[in-house]
Design a protein around this motif. Structure first.
Motif, mmCIF file in Angstrom:
data_model
loop_
_atom_site.group_PDB
_atom_site.id
_atom_site.type_symbol
_atom_site.label_atom_id
_atom_site.label_comp_id
_atom_site.label_asym_id
_atom_site.label_seq_id
_atom_site.Cartn_x
_atom_site.Cartn_y
_atom_site.Cartn_z
ATOM 1 N N ASP A 83 -5.288 14.218 32.393
ATOM 2 C CA ASP A 83 -6.450 14.480 31.751
ATOM 3 C C ASP A 83 -7.609 15.116 32.578
ATOM 4 O O ASP A 83 -8.122 14.132 33.297
ATOM 5 N N PHE A 86 -11.196 13.315 32.315
ATOM 6 C CA PHE A 86 -11.488 11.948 32.437
ATOM 7 C C PHE A 86 -12.588 11.665 33.112
ATOM 8 O O PHE A 86 -12.954 12.058 34.333
ATOM 9 N N ARG A 108 -7.550 2.487 34.482
ATOM 10 C CA ARG A 108 -6.694 2.866 33.365
ATOM 11 C C ARG A 108 -5.240 2.857 33.584
ATOM 12 O O ARG A 108 -4.321 2.969 32.529
#
Length: 354
Positions: A83, A86, A108
């Motif tokens: 992503d 992020f 994460r």
């Protein structure tokens, strides 16, 4: 006493080998109506046979359930999270955005959003995965390089000053092997620290350092020479990885099945993604330095190239010939963006030196 004629006749028949007839008609008719003995019934199946069939069915069912658990679990666990948006939800005021994004990225990948899969034992679904573990280890490798540069350059007030203890601890923890589960039989039979527990400890050390930066009690030197050294080290690492890609393409291009190509691709992808996030955040930390040096545009282009390289995610990684019509070479495409970003890093170094 003289024998009866009938008795003499029966004795003569016996002597000649002929079976004597039954005496009387009643005996003959009785033979016709004599009840036959019933056929013997087959012996009942023993209880041991039923138990064996039950055990075999149970074992077969468990095997099928285990296969389904592994296959479905691997599908559910598999995530290559690239992503580009992020970011930290609540950034720390006056802290380093680069340090904060590094800590958030570690958290994460080690349990906050995804499980760490590189050390999954054979009975966990993650052990079937290949791309995700290489990607995660690529991220950690890049972040270990970043924390090392923080300790050597940006996190020190001068070259002869002491290395910040939190940065030093984070650097050491991020160099811990990514394949260690609860046991490392190569060194000991005793339980040991898992890879994800070490990495999460590194994230806590980074957050501790950043809190002290925000409080003004830890150094974070926003100088052009510090940024220059950091960019040069990142460029050198990307140059080394481009050599790995080139060597593999030269050695095995055109193979119909290349099981090593996806390992290199996703390990490189993880590095590029981590560098993209860290460099984007460093651009915010050093926005004044970049503006003063006239390097803001080059920095933005370099970050964009890192993002494009990090977002490549083919369904199947192929290592075909460069001039192939139907079989692409994804390593070559990735290497193009990597070298373009590295070239822009070198340009940034030249601008920052002036």
């Amino acid at each position: 006493m003289s024998q009866k004629p009938e008795d003499t006749f029966q004795e003569d028949l016996a002597a000649s080998g002929v079976a004597p007839a039954r005496r009387g008609w009643g005996a003959r008719l009785g033979g016709l109506f004599r009840r036959r003995a019933p056929a013997a019934a087959p012996p009942p199946v023993g209880g041991g046979g039923r138990w064996r069939r039950t055990i075999l069915l149970g074992v077969g069912g468990l095997v099928i359930l285990f296969v389904l658990y592994m296959a479905v679990g691997a599908f559910v666990v598999h995530t290559v999270d690239d992503d580009p948006d992020f970011a930290v939800a609540s950034p720390l005021a006056n802290g380093s955005k680069a340090v904060e994004i590094a800590a958030a990225l570690i958290e994460r990948e080690t349990g906050d959003a995804h499980r760490w899969t590189a050390n999954d034992p054979f009975f966990l679904p993650g052990s079937l995965l290949d791309n995700m573990p290489n990607y995660q280890q690529g991220i950690i490798y890049a972040l270990s390089r970043f924390t090392a540069e923080m300790g050597d350059q940006i996190g020190r007030s001068r070259g002869s000053s002491q290395v910040d203890p939190d940065l030093d601890r984070a650097t050491g923890l991020l160099r811990y092997p990514g394949t260690i589960w609860l046991f490392d039989l190569s060194t000991s039979w005793a339980p040991t620290a898992s890879s994800e527990s070490q990495y999460r400890a590194a994230a806590r050390a980074l957050r501790s350092y950043n809190e002290r930066v925000a409080a003004g009690t830890a150094p974070f030197e926003r100088r052009a020479d510090n940024l220059l050294q950091t960019v040069d080290r990142f460029a050198a690492d990307l140059g080394s990885q481009s050599s790995v890609i080139a060597d593999h393409i030269e050695a095995s291009r055109g193979w119909l099945i290349d099981t090593r190509a996806d390992d290199i691709f996703y390990s490189t992808k993880g590095r590029l993604y981590a560098y993209f996030l860290v460099m984007r955040a460093l651009g915010q930390d050093f926005d004044g330095v970049l503006a003063q040096s006239g390097a803001t545009k080059i920095w933005a282009e370099m970050v964009d190239n890192l993002r494009e390289a990090a977002e490549l995610q083919p369904l199947v990684v192929m290592n075909g010939r460069a001039d192939a019509m139907f079989q692409p070479n994804h390593l070559a495409a990735q290497g193009f963006f990597l070298l373009r970003a590295r070239t822009q890093m070198r340009e940034l170094s030249n601008v920052l030196r002036n």
